[in-house]
Design a protein around this motif. Structure first.
Motif, PDB file in Angstrom:
ATOM      1  N   LEU A  51      39.137 -49.409   4.009  1.00  0.00           N
ATOM      2  CA  LEU A  51      37.705 -49.126   3.976  1.00  0.00           C
ATOM      3  C   LEU A  51      36.985 -49.891   2.873  1.00  0.00           C
ATOM      4  CD1 LEU A  51      35.289 -47.392   4.950  1.00  0.00           C
ATOM      5  CD2 LEU A  51      36.009 -45.686   3.277  1.00  0.00           C
ATOM      6  N   ILE A  52      37.655 -50.118   1.762  1.00  0.00           N
ATOM      7  CA  ILE A  52      36.987 -50.716   0.603  1.00  0.00           C
ATOM      8  C   ILE A  52      36.478 -52.130   0.892  1.00  0.00           C
ATOM      9  CG2 ILE A  52      38.980 -51.712  -0.592  1.00  0.00           C
ATOM     10  CD1 ILE A  52      37.803 -50.603  -3.186  1.00  0.00           C
ATOM     11  N   PHE A  53      37.177 -52.882   1.735  1.00  0.00           N
ATOM     12  CA  PHE A  53      36.776 -54.267   1.989  1.00  0.00           C
ATOM     13  C   PHE A  53      35.447 -54.371   2.741  1.00  0.00           C
ATOM     14  CE2 PHE A  53      41.149 -54.728   0.771  1.00  0.00           C
ATOM     15  CZ  PHE A  53      41.085 -55.811  -0.072  1.00  0.00           C
ATOM     16  N   PRO A  54      35.259 -53.649   3.850  1.00  0.00           N
ATOM     17  CA  PRO A  54      33.943 -53.711   4.498  1.00  0.00           C
ATOM     18  C   PRO A  54      32.819 -53.227   3.590  1.00  0.00           C
ATOM     19  CG  PRO A  54      35.542 -52.707   5.977  1.00  0.00           C
ATOM     20  CD  PRO A  54      36.218 -52.876   4.644  1.00  0.00           C
ATOM     21  N   LEU A  55      33.100 -52.230   2.748  1.00  0.00           N
ATOM     22  CA  LEU A  55      32.071 -51.748   1.821  1.00  0.00           C
ATOM     23  C   LEU A  55      31.666 -52.827   0.820  1.00  0.00           C
ATOM     24  CD1 LEU A  55      33.316 -48.117   1.060  1.00  0.00           C
ATOM     25  CD2 LEU A  55      31.426 -48.827   2.538  1.00  0.00           C
ATOM     26  N   LEU A  56      32.601 -53.720   0.506  1.00  0.00           N
ATOM     27  CA  LEU A  56      32.298 -54.828  -0.394  1.00  0.00           C
ATOM     28  C   LEU A  56      31.783 -56.050   0.354  1.00  0.00           C
ATOM     29  CD1 LEU A  56      35.382 -54.598  -2.790  1.00  0.00           C
ATOM     30  CD2 LEU A  56      33.034 -53.896  -3.269  1.00  0.00           C
ATOM     31  N   GLY A  57      31.651 -55.933   1.683  1.00  0.00           N
ATOM     32  CA  GLY A  57      31.166 -57.054   2.479  1.00  0.00           C
ATOM     33  C   GLY A  57      32.223 -58.121   2.725  1.00  0.00           C
ATOM     34  N   ILE A  58      33.499 -57.727   2.652  1.00  0.00           N
ATOM     35  CA  ILE A  58      34.598 -58.677   2.835  1.00  0.00           C
ATOM     36  C   ILE A  58      35.253 -58.431   4.185  1.00  0.00           C
ATOM     37  CG2 ILE A  58      36.819 -59.468   1.942  1.00  0.00           C
ATOM     38  CD1 ILE A  58      35.891 -58.419  -0.821  1.00  0.00           C
ATOM     39  N   HIS A  59      35.329 -59.487   4.984  1.00  0.00           N
ATOM     40  CA  HIS A  59      36.008 -59.407   6.277  1.00  0.00           C
ATOM     41  C   HIS A  59      37.452 -59.853   6.074  1.00  0.00           C
ATOM     42  CE1 HIS A  59      36.889 -59.778  10.507  1.00  0.00           C
ATOM     43  NE2 HIS A  59      37.315 -61.010  10.279  1.00  0.00           N
ATOM     44  N   VAL A  60      38.395 -59.009   6.460  1.00  0.00           N
ATOM     45  CA  VAL A  60      39.813 -59.336   6.321  1.00  0.00           C
ATOM     46  C   VAL A  60      40.344 -59.789   7.674  1.00  0.00           C
ATOM     47  CG1 VAL A  60      42.120 -58.439   5.795  1.00  0.00           C
ATOM     48  CG2 VAL A  60      40.141 -57.691   4.451  1.00  0.00           C
ATOM     49  N   GLU A  61      40.922 -60.949   7.682  1.00  0.00           N
ATOM     50  CA  GLU A  61      41.550 -61.470   8.887  1.00  0.00           C
ATOM     51  C   GLU A  61      43.016 -61.723   8.572  1.00  0.00           C
ATOM     52  OE1 GLU A  61      41.280 -65.545  11.404  1.00  0.00           O
ATOM     53  OE2 GLU A  61      39.386 -64.547  10.908  1.00  0.00           O
ATOM     54  N   LYS A  62      43.890 -61.028   9.293  1.00  0.00           N
ATOM     55  CA  LYS A  62      45.312 -61.208   9.018  1.00  0.00           C
ATOM     56  C   LYS A  62      45.943 -62.088  10.081  1.00  0.00           C
ATOM     57  CE  LYS A  62      46.722 -56.936  11.269  1.00  0.00           C
ATOM     58  NZ  LYS A  62      47.439 -55.697  11.168  1.00  0.00           N
ATOM     59  N   SER A  63      46.789 -62.953   9.629  1.00  0.00           N
ATOM     60  CA  SER A  63      47.587 -63.759  10.545  1.00  0.00           C
ATOM     61  C   SER A  63      48.962 -63.902   9.923  1.00  0.00           C
ATOM     62  CB  SER A  63      46.943 -65.130  10.778  1.00  0.00           C
ATOM     63  OG  SER A  63      46.918 -65.882   9.599  1.00  0.00           O
ATOM     64  N   TRP A  64      49.962 -63.496  10.663  1.00  0.00           N
ATOM     65  CA  TRP A  64      51.326 -63.496  10.148  1.00  0.00           C
ATOM     66  C   TRP A  64      52.014 -64.811  10.478  1.00  0.00           C
ATOM     67  CZ3 TRP A  64      50.965 -59.737   7.048  1.00  0.00           C
ATOM     68  CH2 TRP A  64      50.380 -58.520   7.398  1.00  0.00           C
ATOM     69  N   SER A  65      52.909 -65.204   9.614  1.00  0.00           N
ATOM     70  CA  SER A  65      53.712 -66.400   9.857  1.00  0.00           C
ATOM     71  C   SER A  65      54.638 -66.165  11.043  1.00  0.00           C
ATOM     72  CB  SER A  65      54.562 -66.741   8.632  1.00  0.00           C
ATOM     73  OG  SER A  65      53.756 -67.049   7.545  1.00  0.00           O
ATOM     74  N   GLU A  66      55.005 -67.244  11.702  1.00  0.00           N
ATOM     75  CA  GLU A  66      55.921 -67.146  12.829  1.00  0.00           C
ATOM     76  C   GLU A  66      57.231 -66.527  12.356  1.00  0.00           C
ATOM     77  OE1 GLU A  66      58.293 -70.168  15.761  1.00  0.00           O
ATOM     78  OE2 GLU A  66      56.288 -70.726  15.094  1.00  0.00           O
ATOM     79  N   GLY A  67      57.722 -65.575  13.115  1.00  0.00           N
ATOM     80  CA  GLY A  67      58.977 -64.922  12.778  1.00  0.00           C
ATOM     81  C   GLY A  67      58.817 -63.661  11.944  1.00  0.00           C
ATOM     82  N   TYR A  68      57.599 -63.398  11.441  1.00  0.00           N
ATOM     83  CA  TYR A  68      57.396 -62.189  10.652  1.00  0.00           C
ATOM     84  C   TYR A  68      57.280 -60.993  11.578  1.00  0.00           C
ATOM     85  CZ  TYR A  68      55.071 -58.566   7.976  1.00  0.00           C
ATOM     86  OH  TYR A  68      54.742 -57.376   7.401  1.00  0.00           O
ATOM     87  N   ASP A  69      58.032 -59.958  11.287  1.00  0.00           N
ATOM     88  CA  ASP A  69      57.981 -58.714  12.051  1.00  0.00           C
ATOM     89  C   ASP A  69      57.417 -57.630  11.142  1.00  0.00           C
ATOM     90  OD1 ASP A  69      58.325 -56.444  13.553  1.00  0.00           O
ATOM     91  OD2 ASP A  69      60.493 -56.647  13.766  1.00  0.00           O
ATOM     92  N   PRO A  70      56.178 -57.153  11.406  1.00  0.00           N
ATOM     93  CA  PRO A  70      55.564 -56.152  10.524  1.00  0.00           C
ATOM     94  C   PRO A  70      56.357 -54.851  10.416  1.00  0.00           C
ATOM     95  CG  PRO A  70      53.971 -56.961  12.129  1.00  0.00           C
ATOM     96  CD  PRO A  70      55.300 -57.552  12.480  1.00  0.00           C
ATOM     97  N   LYS A  71      57.309 -54.630  11.315  1.00  0.00           N
ATOM     98  CA  LYS A  71      58.099 -53.397  11.268  1.00  0.00           C
ATOM     99  C   LYS A  71      59.289 -53.523  10.317  1.00  0.00           C
ATOM    100  CE  LYS A  71      56.712 -52.106  15.856  1.00  0.00           C
ATOM    101  NZ  LYS A  71      56.959 -52.293  17.248  1.00  0.00           N
ATOM    102  N   ARG A  72      59.517 -54.711   9.799  1.00  0.00           N
ATOM    103  CA  ARG A  72      60.625 -54.945   8.870  1.00  0.00           C
ATOM    104  C   ARG A  72      60.059 -55.308   7.501  1.00  0.00           C
ATOM    105  NH1 ARG A  72      64.800 -58.992  10.921  1.00  0.00           N
ATOM    106  NH2 ARG A  72      65.703 -58.193   9.017  1.00  0.00           N
ATOM    107  N   GLY A  73      60.886 -55.204   6.502  1.00  0.00           N
ATOM    108  CA  GLY A  73      60.471 -55.540   5.144  1.00  0.00           C
ATOM    109  C   GLY A  73      60.302 -57.044   4.967  1.00  0.00           C
ATOM    110  N   ALA A  74      59.466 -57.418   4.049  1.00  0.00           N
ATOM    111  CA  ALA A  74      59.243 -58.823   3.727  1.00  0.00           C
ATOM    112  C   ALA A  74      58.763 -58.911   2.289  1.00  0.00           C
ATOM    113  CB  ALA A  74      58.200 -59.436   4.662  1.00  0.00           C
ATOM    114  N   ILE A  75      58.801 -60.091   1.746  1.00  0.00           N
ATOM    115  CA  ILE A  75      58.312 -60.304   0.397  1.00  0.00           C
ATOM    116  C   ILE A  75      57.025 -61.109   0.474  1.00  0.00           C
ATOM    117  CG2 ILE A  75      58.759 -61.392  -1.829  1.00  0.00           C
ATOM    118  CD1 ILE A  75      61.718 -60.869  -1.378  1.00  0.00           C
ATOM    119  N   PHE A  76      55.957 -60.561  -0.103  1.00  0.00           N
ATOM    120  CA  PHE A  76      54.678 -61.251  -0.203  1.00  0.00           C
ATOM    121  C   PHE A  76      54.430 -61.521  -1.681  1.00  0.00           C
ATOM    122  CE2 PHE A  76      54.361 -58.932   3.716  1.00  0.00           C
ATOM    123  CZ  PHE A  76      53.659 -59.784   4.554  1.00  0.00           C
ATOM    124  N   LEU A  77      54.033 -62.705  -1.989  1.00  0.00           N
ATOM    125  CA  LEU A  77      53.706 -63.044  -3.366  1.00  0.00           C
ATOM    126  C   LEU A  77      52.206 -63.271  -3.464  1.00  0.00           C
ATOM    127  CD1 LEU A  77      56.574 -65.572  -4.098  1.00  0.00           C
ATOM    128  CD2 LEU A  77      56.472 -63.159  -4.702  1.00  0.00           C
TER     129      LEU A  77
END
Length: 142
Positions: A51-77
């Motif tokens: 919710l905080i992003f739209p309130l700040l006027g920020i549009h979030v667009e997510k795009s995952w790398s090929e092979g990324y499965d959101p149901k499994r763990g991953a490391i984001f830096l």
């Protein structure tokens, strides 16, 4: 766009970011206090962070790398371009485990909330103290 309009937009953005982040810490502390299960505490913050992003006027667009499965763990830096990196990750990535420098744990309410979501302490000046960080990350993501 005129210089004045651009300056006003920047000031509004900065003010909104500061207010949003200042509101985040107490809300985070309150929610994590009442939810004793740390995984539920982290999940309960998800809608707030989305919710905080739209309130700040920020549009979030997510795009995952090929092979990324959101149901499994991953490391984001995140290279911390701003303090919005943290709510962005909490809002869209699950499960999540954070690393934080030990100095942040000196801030009482922030320390409490970070411990409730199992944030892992990193002592940047002591390599020996950080030997088990990888194991803690795996444990938190399980």
């Amino acid at each position: 766009m005129s210089t004045v309009t651009g300056l006003i937009r920047r000031l509004v953005y900065i003010a909104g970011t500061v207010v949003g982040l200042l509101a985040l810490i107490p809300i985070w502390g309150i929610i994590t206090f009442f939810l004793r299960d740390t995984s539920r505490a982290a999940s309960a913050m998800n809608p707030y962070h989305r919710l905080i992003f739209p309130l700040l006027g920020i549009h979030v667009e997510k795009s995952w790398s090929e092979g990324y499965d959101p149901k499994r763990g991953a490391i984001f830096l995140a290279n911390h371009q701003s303090w919005l990196d943290i709510p962005l990750v909490i809002g869209w990535v699950r499960p999540v485990a954070f690393l934080a420098k030990k100095e942040l744990f000196r801030i009482p309410i922030l320390s409490f909330a970070m411990r409730r979501i199992r944030c892992i302490v990193v002592d940047r000046g002591n390599r020996e103290a950080n030997r088990d960080v990888g194991d803690k990350m795996v444990e938190n993501l399980a």
